[in-house]
Design a protein around this motif. Structure first.
Motif, PDB file in Angstrom:
ATOM      1  N   ASN A  92       7.583  20.267 -29.218  1.00 25.72           N
ATOM      2  CA  ASN A  92       6.462  20.731 -28.659  1.00 25.72           C
ATOM      3  C   ASN A  92       7.066  21.352 -27.221  1.00 25.72           C
ATOM      4  O   ASN A  92       6.261  22.054 -26.617  1.00 25.72           O
ATOM      5  N   GLU A  93       8.200  21.155 -26.758  1.00 28.12           N
ATOM      6  CA  GLU A  93       8.711  21.456 -25.543  1.00 28.12           C
ATOM      7  C   GLU A  93       9.650  22.590 -25.608  1.00 28.12           C
ATOM      8  O   GLU A  93       9.658  23.557 -24.609  1.00 28.12           O
ATOM      9  N   ILE A  94      10.113  23.002 -26.877  1.00 31.08           N
ATOM     10  CA  ILE A  94      11.051  24.366 -26.994  1.00 31.08           C
ATOM     11  C   ILE A  94      10.003  25.557 -27.058  1.00 31.08           C
ATOM     12  O   ILE A  94       9.338  25.562 -27.991  1.00 31.08           O
ATOM     13  N   MET A  95      10.047  26.366 -26.301  1.00 27.00           N
ATOM     14  CA  MET A  95       9.370  27.489 -26.445  1.00 27.00           C
ATOM     15  C   MET A  95       9.894  28.724 -27.153  1.00 27.00           C
ATOM     16  O   MET A  95       9.046  29.589 -27.895  1.00 27.00           O
ATOM     17  N   GLU A  96      11.178  28.951 -27.232  1.00 23.21           N
ATOM     18  CA  GLU A  96      11.935  29.907 -28.056  1.00 23.21           C
ATOM     19  C   GLU A  96      13.421  29.250 -28.262  1.00 23.21           C
ATOM     20  O   GLU A  96      13.985  28.409 -27.781  1.00 23.21           O
ATOM     21  N   CYS A  97      13.758  29.546 -29.554  1.00 21.96           N
ATOM     22  CA  CYS A  97      15.017  29.157 -29.941  1.00 21.96           C
ATOM     23  C   CYS A  97      15.805  30.326 -30.717  1.00 21.96           C
ATOM     24  O   CYS A  97      15.062  30.810 -31.894  1.00 21.96           O
ATOM     25  N   PHE A  98      17.036  30.891 -30.326  1.00 22.78           N
ATOM     26  CA  PHE A  98      17.411  31.726 -30.841  1.00 22.78           C
ATOM     27  C   PHE A  98      18.922  31.531 -31.483  1.00 22.78           C
ATOM     28  O   PHE A  98      19.591  30.809 -30.879  1.00 22.78           O
ATOM     29  N   LEU A  99      19.213  31.763 -32.704  1.00 21.99           N
ATOM     30  CA  LEU A  99      20.595  31.737 -33.299  1.00 21.99           C
ATOM     31  C   LEU A  99      21.354  32.926 -32.668  1.00 21.99           C
ATOM     32  O   LEU A  99      20.932  33.984 -32.550  1.00 21.99           O
ATOM     33  N   MET A 100      22.614  32.396 -32.103  1.00 23.89           N
ATOM     34  CA  MET A 100      23.366  33.096 -31.011  1.00 23.89           C
ATOM     35  C   MET A 100      24.732  33.744 -31.750  1.00 23.89           C
ATOM     36  O   MET A 100      25.362  32.830 -32.488  1.00 23.89           O
ATOM     37  N   ALA A 101      25.230  34.824 -31.428  1.00 23.60           N
ATOM     38  CA  ALA A 101      26.743  34.935 -31.605  1.00 23.60           C
ATOM     39  C   ALA A 101      27.433  34.756 -30.290  1.00 23.60           C
ATOM     40  O   ALA A 101      26.877  34.967 -29.416  1.00 23.60           O
ATOM     41  N   GLY A 102      28.407  34.503 -30.288  1.00 29.35           N
ATOM     42  CA  GLY A 102      29.401  34.057 -29.154  1.00 29.35           C
ATOM     43  C   GLY A 102      29.692  32.661 -29.029  1.00 29.35           C
ATOM     44  O   GLY A 102      29.837  31.839 -30.116  1.00 29.35           O
ATOM     45  N   ASP A 103      29.736  32.116 -27.672  1.00 34.65           N
ATOM     46  CA  ASP A 103      30.047  30.831 -27.281  1.00 34.65           C
ATOM     47  C   ASP A 103      29.152  29.710 -27.896  1.00 34.65           C
ATOM     48  O   ASP A 103      29.660  28.670 -28.475  1.00 34.65           O
ATOM     49  N   ALA A 104      27.698  29.901 -27.606  1.00 32.97           N
ATOM     50  CA  ALA A 104      26.845  29.079 -28.167  1.00 32.97           C
ATOM     51  C   ALA A 104      26.416  29.307 -29.267  1.00 32.97           C
ATOM     52  O   ALA A 104      26.290  30.374 -29.904  1.00 32.97           O
ATOM     53  N   ASP A 105      25.953  28.476 -30.128  1.00 29.14           N
ATOM     54  CA  ASP A 105      25.293  28.474 -31.468  1.00 29.14           C
ATOM     55  C   ASP A 105      23.772  28.998 -31.352  1.00 29.14           C
ATOM     56  O   ASP A 105      23.247  29.778 -32.168  1.00 29.14           O
ATOM     57  N   TYR A 106      23.007  28.100 -30.158  1.00 29.56           N
ATOM     58  CA  TYR A 106      21.683  28.449 -29.958  1.00 29.56           C
ATOM     59  C   TYR A 106      21.372  28.617 -28.603  1.00 29.56           C
ATOM     60  O   TYR A 106      22.250  28.197 -27.770  1.00 29.56           O
ATOM     61  N   MET A 107      20.207  29.374 -28.351  1.00 28.52           N
ATOM     62  CA  MET A 107      19.795  29.739 -26.917  1.00 28.52           C
ATOM     63  C   MET A 107      18.258  29.245 -26.938  1.00 28.52           C
ATOM     64  O   MET A 107      17.529  29.758 -27.881  1.00 28.52           O
ATOM     65  N   LEU A 108      17.897  28.120 -26.044  1.00 34.37           N
ATOM     66  CA  LEU A 108      16.556  27.922 -26.240  1.00 34.37           C
ATOM     67  C   LEU A 108      16.010  28.157 -24.740  1.00 34.37           C
ATOM     68  O   LEU A 108      16.868  28.205 -23.812  1.00 34.37           O
ATOM     69  N   ARG A 109      14.666  28.371 -24.557  1.00 36.97           N
ATOM     70  CA  ARG A 109      13.712  28.422 -23.645  1.00 36.97           C
ATOM     71  C   ARG A 109      12.828  27.537 -23.705  1.00 36.97           C
ATOM     72  O   ARG A 109      12.083  27.320 -24.593  1.00 36.97           O
TER      73      ARG A 109
END
Length: 155
Positions: A92-109
């Motif tokens: 319920n706390e994660i507003m957005e989750c993106f699979l990423m290219a680059g250093d991190a696998d995911y970016m959350l907001r």
């Protein structure tokens, strides 16, 4: 689905006011009410319009902070990725989750009330996500641009 000028105009208006009466929408796009409703239904059935929502003012509900969290996982197997994604979707706390290219696998907001609230979210939600090897949190100072509507091109 190929969008024509009228479809784009309908979508542009609906993105600004999802509660507009069909008769008013029809008048603004130059269609009869029944033709406008048929177009809206076709856009919904094609999945162009996925749902209608109320957008809340984040600050007015006490969520004054945006925190972006870079997540690196322990591995890249389908099992690790799927377990993480399912757990993130349930949060319920994660507003957005993106699979990423680059250093991190995911970016959350994550939206939090304050640093103490983010610490709670970190301990109770983020630290419990499966497969996480590393987290890096970035605290936003303030939003500059926050859009909810897509530019659909020329009418």
């Amino acid at each position: 689905m190929k969008l024509d000028r009228i479809d784009r105009k309908i979508l542009d208006i609906l993105q600004r006011d999802g509660r507009i009466a069909n008769a008013d929408l029809a008048e603004q796009v130059g269609l009869s009410a029944s033709a406008c409703l048929r177009r809206m239904r076709a856009l919904e059935e094609a999945g162009v319009i996925s749902k209608y929502v109320a957008l809340l003012d984040q600050r007015k509900i006490g969520k004054r902070m945006d925190v972006f969290v870079e997540i690196s996982l322990v591995g890249q197997s389908n099992e690790v990725l799927e377990a993480f994604e399912k757990a993130a979707a349930r949060s319920n706390e994660i507003m957005e989750c993106f699979l990423m290219a680059g250093d991190a696998d995911y970016m959350l907001r994550v939206a939090a009330a304050d640093p103490v609230d983010f610490e709670r979210i970190h301990r109770e939600e983020l630290a419990r996500l499966p497969g996480v090897a590393r987290m890096k949190s970035l605290f936003a100072i303030r939003p500059i641009v926050r859009k909810t509507s897509f530019h659909l091109g020329p009418e």
